[in-house]
Design an enzyme around this catalytic site. Structure first.
Site, PDB file in Angstrom:
ATOM      1  CE1 TYR A 165      -4.200   1.820   1.263  1.00  0.00           C
ATOM      2  CE2 TYR A 165      -2.464   3.339   1.937  1.00  0.00           C
ATOM      3  CZ  TYR A 165      -3.804   3.076   1.671  1.00  0.00           C
ATOM      4  OH  TYR A 165      -4.743   4.071   1.819  1.00  0.00           O
ATOM      5  N   GLY A 166       0.689   2.091  -0.995  1.00  0.00           N
ATOM      6  CA  GLY A 166       1.462   3.329  -1.064  1.00  0.00           C
ATOM      7  C   GLY A 166       0.621   4.490  -0.575  1.00  0.00           C
ATOM      8  N   GLY A 167      -0.015   5.189  -1.497  1.00  0.00           N
ATOM      9  CA  GLY A 167      -0.874   6.304  -1.122  1.00  0.00           C
ATOM     10  C   GLY A 167      -2.351   5.936  -1.125  1.00  0.00           C
ATOM     11  CB  SER A 189      -5.577   2.070  -6.745  1.00  0.00           C
ATOM     12  OG  SER A 189      -6.302   1.343  -7.723  1.00  0.00           O
ATOM     13  NE  ARG A 243     -13.778  10.827  -7.956  1.00  0.00           N
ATOM     14  CZ  ARG A 243     -13.249   9.659  -7.641  1.00  0.00           C
ATOM     15  NH1 ARG A 243     -11.956   9.571  -7.367  1.00  0.00           N
ATOM     16  NH2 ARG A 243     -13.985   8.579  -7.570  1.00  0.00           N
ATOM     17  CE1 TYR A 260      -7.102  10.448 -16.729  1.00  0.00           C
ATOM     18  CE2 TYR A 260      -8.911  12.024 -16.708  1.00  0.00           C
ATOM     19  CZ  TYR A 260      -8.042  11.183 -16.031  1.00  0.00           C
ATOM     20  OH  TYR A 260      -8.108  11.059 -14.669  1.00  0.00           O
TER      21      TYR A 260
END
Lengths: 540, 540
Positions: free
Chosen positions: A120-122, A125, A396, A457
């Site tokens: 687990y990083g930040g 995802s 968001r 995107y």
């Protein structure tokens, strides 16, 4: 564990980007009025956390809060789960290793006790990389955040070594103190980490200058069940398989990065961002394609399609600025669209480097813009882009509070397929909820260009349904439809977000049954018992 | 089979570059007079070819001459074997597939009959890639030369698809007809093939502009025992393992490339090569390092160390030109060395691109040259380099005829290690034959520079011993000593020649026991019975 972070959304609780009134009006017009979904508090979620299945161990924290905070990423399904409190699944424990020895100890423990490990990083995802799933084996999430220091720097060779858990701002701050930069700025920059960038093949906003993480990742140490795979940071080699390539994109399936060697650059003499408008999408594409193919030394290039251009200006809520811009563009023979496929396209670009290179590059691009009958409008909007470059995830939150869901999809494809694929993706999303009489507002940009093609995107907005479950169902329909279009029509299932669990079902169409089988077998060489992040990448 | 090629040496029989008298004098001074080794004729070798062990098959040629012509590459041991007629081993048959179907048929045949397959492009390996070895399984060499056509071109996306057996000149000619170039020019360009470039991670002389084959290889079709691994030419992707990376550097161990998608470029508006002299090695290194780290848009950069500079000028045999140059350099405060470590270093560089980029780039590099107290001497010597860029392998022939052996070694390492490693390699070679009272003439250049480091390309000359076997022994001592220095002191065992059989023993030091084990396991996933080019890459 960073308790200064929002536990059920993005970023820092004291950072907010409320929607301007005009933006809300615009969304009402486009999608209809919306009702926000209910949100539960952290205390209520704590009640739902089941007992941990792991034995007590000094490296394992089995408290409810850290388990909640490491259960989900930042995809829309994650947000629906977090805000409704319907998590479904939590890790049994969270570990916060402080050094390689502790990381090795965790691997040994997992092997002995038959635990799963999720690096687990930040936790940023948007494809379900770090979500534990229901399974018999207990799950330990390994939060790498404490292994975050600059370990070594070779200035002559421009190579720096960091603990893999370092997040973007801390990495850049440590390099800047020495006069250097990595220059890797994904939109998740504020929270995402070096190890995560490597494991998921991340791409930053200025990859045109600095390269994708593939070009920046020089070597490092991968801790695995069979020991440390150590990769020396040799600049280039013809000696067989490039072992870095086994690590990149492995998404936690083969081991956990402890240290990463990076290719760094001196801080640039000058960096600036500019904006121009092109009269149509096709003329805009022609300009960015030529700029990429002529290898003009830009650091960033982003082309918003007419509807994204229009939407951005409306959401920004500066009616007077838009009017002014409209007038200016009309003088130049362009016009902002009114919500359809026609109208001006916004081109944002950046130049990074020496002062002399800067001027030459700007002249080259201006020439292309003139050839495309476009209007160069200077640095004002470019500065605004730069200022707000990591703001979107916060927006968001503001949209959510108004009952509007927003999600993004991205791919990459050769130039000859860019516009057809973009239209196919947008159409698939726009029409998907027609049977519910629901509008979907869809727009796209190109943000990573190559001589051979471009990323696409796509952002889509739709209204929350009456319940989280019904909203999730809407999202699933949209996501499935568009994802199938992407891989069936010659795009990659991800240019920059990675595979995770959400994209795994589409990998077979892109890479072929054979290719995916080999990927699975390669992961199996490192992790025969599927204890490392199972379900991610391979849909197994 | 290209019968217009020399059967026991390099290139076309009608191309010769005899040594000037002054060059010979120089070698006499440096190494002493030498006696050429004896050479045998093709007929004598035909007598030594054993009966083939394969059953007759329409795709298999078991004739002696094709088997001789595909038994060896271009390493010094290969030359010793070819010219002395002591081959040791021949393939049992040679196949010349004309299309994918025939290639698949060969794979099926190999599987059924338990044959080994060795993919063969131009046969230019200098590391033993394509040499069959003594073993129970019969060996078929698969000459890909007939699969050499441009299959498709997407000009908008700048992607072209070729048969993998196309050699450099035919590839460029077919692209040029359409206004494009690949720009991949390894020194073996005249004979080496696309498939070979990919399988051995080749690097061209203008990689600074066009990229290594890693950047040019976009996708393609790998025919394997389990079917075709098809890789779509998507410009960039974050979707898991990059399958291209399994193919690159696989050296024939996992399958045979039938088609290759390439990233191509429009023919450049302007291309030119220039020369400058820097007063010392350290100042020369500083200039090329800065040029690489400042990303000055060069296409080629080559820095000869003082002894290479001196040797090149002497071997070229233009005494009057040297005298003129000496005078000119002395006026600028520089001087050509006299054979020691001191003296001027020759910097050759190329610029490829648009006219406007050309001028700007030249100005930037000239500025660095001035800062390094160097002397820019214009395009004359640059043109000479360009004219003779593929000549070196022919010079080997002329040296051989005089009894002088020449071989090269190459590596890559970070900048902070470039000069120490170069000195260590040179010293190890220079002293290795001291016990035989034999001199070894050793010099080096940097030819592929990166922001993080550089390749080091070392040439060494020594006298033939009295027999081919004794000469081979001298070579083995030199090669082993220097190769060990390379990997033990932080270099890769190959920056551009690949691993083959000659470098395989050193791979463990570079990649670690663990890394090599994984490489072997990955090859095993594709070829469980070790039927594909066994012994190459993995020393198995």
């Amino acid at each position: 564990m960073d308790s200064a972070r929002r536990w059920n959304g993005w970023g820092h609780p004291d950072t907010d980007y409320p929607l301007p009134a005009e933006a809300l009006l615009f969304l009402h017009q486009k999608l209809g009025a919306a009702t926000p979904l209910p949100e539960v508090g952290l205390d209520a979620v704590v009640e739902t956390v089941p007992p941990s299945r792991v034995e007590a161990h000094p490296l394992l924290d089995t408290g409810a809060e850290p388990r909640i905070r490491h259960a989900r990423g930042q995809s829309l399904p994650d947000w629906l789960a977090m805000k409704s409190g319907l998590y479904g699944c939590f890790p049994d424990a969270v570990a916060f290793p402080e050094n390689r020895d502790q990381l090795v100890e965790l691997l040994t423990l997992a092997r002995e006790k038959r635990y799963c490990l999720i690096p687990y990083g930040g936790g940023t995802s948007v494809a379900g990389h770090i979500n534990p799933r229901q399974q018999p084996m207990p799950v330990i999430t390994v939060d790498m955040g404490r292994m975050n220091r600059l370990i070594a720097i070779d200035k002559e060779s421009q190579i720096a070594t960091f603990g893999a858990g370092v997040a973007g701002p801390a990495l850049e701050a440590q390099l800047r103190g020495q006069g250097y930069t990595l220059g890797h700025y994904p939109q998740s920059f504020e929270l995402s980490t070096l190890g995560g960038w490597v494991a998921s093949r991340s791409s930053g906003q200025q990859s045109l200058h600095y390269g994708r993480i593939e070009q920046l990742f020089a070597g490092g140490k991968l801790e695995t069940f069979d020991g440390c795979l150590e990769i020396a940071p040799i600049p280039a080699s013809a000696a067989g398989i490039d072992l870095r390539e086994l690590v990149m994109g492995s998404e936690g399936r083969i081991g956990i990065l402890s240290e990463v060697d990076l290719r760094i650059s001196p801080l640039p003499e000058k960096e600036a961002f500019y904006v121009a408008f092109l009269p149509s999408w096709d003329q805009g594409v022609a300009v960015v394609r030529r700029a990429a193919q002529q290898r003009i030394g830009l650091s960033m290039l982003r082309l918003s399609n007419p509807l994204e251009t229009y939407t951005q200006l409306r959401l920004a809520g500066h009616a007077s600025a838009i009017a002014l811009l409209e007038r200016y563009l009309r003088l130049r023979g362009n016009r902002v669209g009114t919500g359809g496929a026609e109208g001006a396209t916004l081109l944002t670009f950046g130049i990074t480097g020496s002062r002399s290179q800067h001027g030459a590059t700007l002249r080259q691009l201006k020439k292309l813009i003139r050839q495309g009958r476009g209007a160069y409008v200077g640095t004002l909007l470019g500065k605004r882009w730069q200022h707000g470059r990591f703001r979107f995830p916060y927006l968001r939150e503001s949209l959510w509070q108004q009952g509007y869901m927003v999600d993004t999809l991205e791919t990459c494809t050769p130039w000859s397929n860019v516009t057809p694929l973009m239209h196919a993706i947008e159409t698939s999303l726009r029409e998907e909820l027609a049977d519910e009489q629901e509008e979907v507002h869809v727009f796209s940009h190109l943000s990573h260009v190559y001589p051979q093609g471009s990323s696409i995107y796509t952002t889509y907005l739709f209204r929350a349904a009456q319940t989280p479950a019904a909203t999730l169902e809407r999202w699933q329909r949209l996501k499935q439809k568009a994802s199938r279009v992407v891989v069936e029509q010659g795009g990659t299932i991800s240019h920059q977000h990675g595979v995770g669990k959400d994209h795994a079902p589409y990998l077979r169409t892109e890479k072929g049954e054979y290719g995916v089988q080999r990927m699975a077998q390669i992961c199996g060489l490192f992790d025969g018992q599927q204890q490392l992040n199972p379900g991610t990448l391979l849909n197994d």
